[in-house]
Design a protein around this motif. Structure first.
Motif, mmCIF file in Angstrom:
data_model
loop_
_atom_site.group_PDB
_atom_site.id
_atom_site.type_symbol
_atom_site.label_atom_id
_atom_site.label_comp_id
_atom_site.label_asym_id
_atom_site.label_seq_id
_atom_site.Cartn_x
_atom_site.Cartn_y
_atom_site.Cartn_z
ATOM 1 N N GLU A 179 0.832 -1.208 0.000
ATOM 2 C CA GLU A 179 0.000 0.000 0.000
ATOM 3 C C GLU A 179 0.867 1.259 0.000
ATOM 4 O OE1 GLU A 179 -2.788 -0.178 3.180
ATOM 5 O OE2 GLU A 179 -3.687 -2.050 2.526
ATOM 6 N N ALA A 180 1.978 1.223 0.735
ATOM 7 C CA ALA A 180 2.882 2.376 0.782
ATOM 8 C C ALA A 180 3.539 2.607 -0.583
ATOM 9 C CB ALA A 180 3.948 2.171 1.850
ATOM 10 N N GLU A 223 3.266 5.732 -3.124
ATOM 11 C CA GLU A 223 4.415 6.432 -3.702
ATOM 12 C C GLU A 223 4.250 6.603 -5.205
ATOM 13 O OE1 GLU A 223 9.228 5.701 -4.400
ATOM 14 O OE2 GLU A 223 8.146 4.520 -2.889
ATOM 15 N N SER A 237 10.746 13.913 -3.016
ATOM 16 C CA SER A 237 10.763 12.565 -2.433
ATOM 17 C C SER A 237 10.805 11.489 -3.525
ATOM 18 C CB SER A 237 9.534 12.349 -1.528
ATOM 19 O OG SER A 237 9.530 13.280 -0.473
ATOM 20 N N GLN A 287 -0.928 11.967 1.945
ATOM 21 C CA GLN A 287 0.337 11.320 2.286
ATOM 22 C C GLN A 287 1.051 12.084 3.406
ATOM 23 O OE1 GLN A 287 3.742 11.933 -0.181
ATOM 24 N NE2 GLN A 287 4.367 9.780 -0.091
ATOM 25 N N LYS A 288 1.083 13.414 3.295
ATOM 26 C CA LYS A 288 1.794 14.223 4.275
ATOM 27 C C LYS A 288 1.067 14.275 5.618
ATOM 28 C CE LYS A 288 5.035 15.521 1.378
ATOM 29 N NZ LYS A 288 6.444 15.039 1.528
ATOM 30 N N VAL A 331 -1.708 12.153 6.770
ATOM 31 C CA VAL A 331 -2.158 10.915 7.435
ATOM 32 C C VAL A 331 -1.404 9.669 6.991
ATOM 33 C CG1 VAL A 331 -4.471 11.741 8.005
ATOM 34 C CG2 VAL A 331 -4.075 10.719 5.781
ATOM 35 N N GLY A 332 -0.439 9.781 6.051
ATOM 36 C CA GLY A 332 0.430 8.648 5.756
ATOM 37 C C GLY A 332 0.256 8.029 4.378
ATOM 38 N N ASP A 333 1.209 7.129 4.024
ATOM 39 C CA ASP A 333 1.215 6.475 2.714
ATOM 40 C C ASP A 333 0.045 5.509 2.537
ATOM 41 O OD1 ASP A 333 3.456 7.668 1.569
ATOM 42 O OD2 ASP A 333 4.844 6.268 2.528
ATOM 43 N N GLY A 334 -0.338 4.809 3.612
ATOM 44 C CA GLY A 334 -1.431 3.836 3.505
ATOM 45 C C GLY A 334 -2.735 4.466 3.060
ATOM 46 N N GLN A 347 -7.516 16.490 8.114
ATOM 47 C CA GLN A 347 -7.080 16.275 9.507
ATOM 48 C C GLN A 347 -8.260 15.985 10.424
ATOM 49 O OE1 GLN A 347 -3.445 18.832 10.709
ATOM 50 N NE2 GLN A 347 -4.523 20.135 9.233
ATOM 51 N N TYR A 388 -9.016 10.695 5.102
ATOM 52 C CA TYR A 388 -8.855 10.823 3.647
ATOM 53 C C TYR A 388 -10.173 10.884 2.886
ATOM 54 C CZ TYR A 388 -9.800 5.799 3.092
ATOM 55 O OH TYR A 388 -10.387 4.553 3.079
#
Length: 484
Positions: free
Chosen positions: A49-50, A54, A123, A248-249, A251-254, A386, A390
């Motif tokens: 998932e990450a 990406e 990145s 992504q920034k 709450v994350g890559d998942g 936030q 998502y």
């Protein structure tokens, strides 16, 4: 059976060239977009998932950087230029190809001398960014050539090129992904190599026809209209991509991977959007040139209804689409699909207004309208992702595309007034009624996600209605594709 096949062939042969071309342009667009659809269930299973998140961020950054690297000349300026200046079409084609590859080389040099900074900022690694430059140039070369084919109703070569790329790209991507230590880099290099093989020859074809790499008139025209449109394209990409980057920034890559999957499936409707727009855009520019605005209005309303119905169908079968394209762990992404699919409807609508801004060469109005939508999107995303996660990004996208359409409509009215055109091209009451009906239906369909009996019942009703009204639907498709 043989008689039926012969009958279909005879009917096809009897169609006007515009209808034939429109049909095959639709096929080409579906083939191009279907690459993403076909590879999605493969990539979601071969990548974590990450990693998939990406890859989604790579696509988002490519869209943003393309605003500067190619200035999207092939999609905004070029199509109207070859209608307005048809007597210089070949010169404009080769000149814009030359200007675009010069831009790509310039930005490659800028990147090379600051690659450590760019890699850290985006990145992404050097291999991924080099592949990105190749893809951006290939897409531009194809964009110029395909726009010319569509303008001239030449579809055979376009079908051949599109089909070849549709087969080669996923094959190379999967092979390199499986054999690379960096799976995401292998995936994007598969895309880059396929683009280079299929699209590079198109650059040389148009250069040979126009025989002008540098044309002062064309390069000045590109700069004069292209630079003011950079905010428009940048804002458009921000509007469509900032949600994935911000998820992504924040709450994350998942979650970014979850949203990327829902977004990828939901915007399948843009295949139809793009096919219809690329078919009717040269026609619209010609009608504007001839001041036949009634013809545009007669086509616009049925087109809006058709696009709306297609996206409502995507909303209806969203749970099944998620199960097809990804493992069960992605199922919660269904709640993002309704607002994004409705956004696709508004993505189509704004082009009906912005075509007037492009034709009358008013790039600042185009950019201003898009900036409003993009700025609102970033602000709402920052607040609500936030707060609600998502899923909120889907609703902020819908709100912003609606605002985007309103702004473009207002600016279209201003442009027409400045051009001393008193005709009201569209009825805002009719457009508002269609839009309200489509949006309300989409939200109601979402309520059926927890009751498959209701949802399948709706699906059965739609299928029955389509079978009963198949002749009218056929006539509607011919009207759009053939502009009869």
């Amino acid at each position: 059976m043989k008689e039926k096949i012969l009958s279909l062939i005879n009917k096809y042969n009897g169609l006007p060239v515009q209808a034939k071309a429109g049909f095959w342009f639709l096929v080409c667009t579906i083939l191009q977009r279907s690459i993403t659809v076909i590879t999605t269930p493969i990539f979601t299973r071969l990548l974590t998932e990450a990693e998939y998140g990406e890859y989604g961020v790579f696509i988002s950054w490519m869209g943003i950087l393309s605003c500067f690297v190619t200035m999207y000349l092939f999609s905004g300026i070029y199509p109207q230029a070859i209608v307005k200046y048809s007597e210089k079409k070949d010169e404009y084609s080769s000149g814009m190809q030359g200007f675009t590859i010069t831009l790509v080389i310039f930005w490659c040099i800028v990147y090379y001398f600051g690659r450590a900074l760019w890699n850290d900022l985006l990145s992404l690694n050097t291999a991924e960014l080099l592949a990105m430059f190749i893809v951006m140039w290939g897409n531009a070369a194809f964009g110029f050539w395909s726009a010319e084919q569509r303008n001239d109703y030449k579809y055979r070569k376009l079908v051949a090129v599109t089909l070849t790329e549709a087969i080669l790209q996923p094959a190379l991507s999967v092979i390199l992904l499986l054999n690379a230590s960096d799976k995401v880099a292998g995936l994007v290099w598969g895309i880059a190599i396929a683009n280079l093989v299929c699209y590079a020859p198109l650059f040389f074809i148009q250069m040979r026809s126009g025989r002008k790499f540098y044309s002062r008139e064309v390069w000045n025209y590109s700069l004069r209209l292209g630079i003011p449109l950079i905010p428009h394209y940048l804002s458009s990409v921000v509007l469509s991509s900032s949600d994935r980057i911000m998820i992504q920034k924040l709450v994350g890559d998942g979650p970014a991977g979850m949203y990327n999957l829902a977004y990828t499936i939901s915007i399948c409707g843009t295949m139809i959007n793009q096919a219809v727009l690329q078919t009717i855009q040269p026609w619209m520019y010609q009608k504007i040139k001839e001041e036949k605005y009634e013809d545009i209005r007669r086509l616009a309303y049925p087109a809006l209804i058709g696009i709306g119905c297609i996206n409502l169908f995507v909303i209806l079968v969203a749970p099944e689409l998620i199960r097809i394209f990804a493992p069960a762990s992605y199922l919660e992404a269904i709640w993002v699909m309704p607002p994004i699919s409705l956004s696709v409807y508004y993505m189509f609508m704004y082009n009906l207004f912005s075509n007037f801004e492009f034709y009358f060469e008013k790039p600042y109005y185009v950019s201003a309208a898009t900036f409003i939508g993009a700025g609102l999107n970033v602000i709402l995303n920052y607040i609500f992702i936030q707060m609600f996660g998502y899923v909120a990004a889907g609703y902020t996208t819908l709100i912003c595309y609606f605002a985007f359409c309103v702004a473009h409509y207002c600016f279209m009215r201003v442009v027409l007034k400045k051009e001393c055109i008193d005709t009201r091209v569209y009825s805002i009451k009719v457009i508002a009624a269609i839009s309200l009906a489509v949006t309300a239906a989409g939200m109601l369909i979402m309520l059926s996600y927890n009751n498959n009996y209701v949802r399948y019942g709706l699906l059965a009703v739609i299928i029955i209605v389509c079978l009963i009204e198949r002749n009218r639907l056929k006539d509607f498709a011919l009207r759009i594709l053939g502009k009869k």
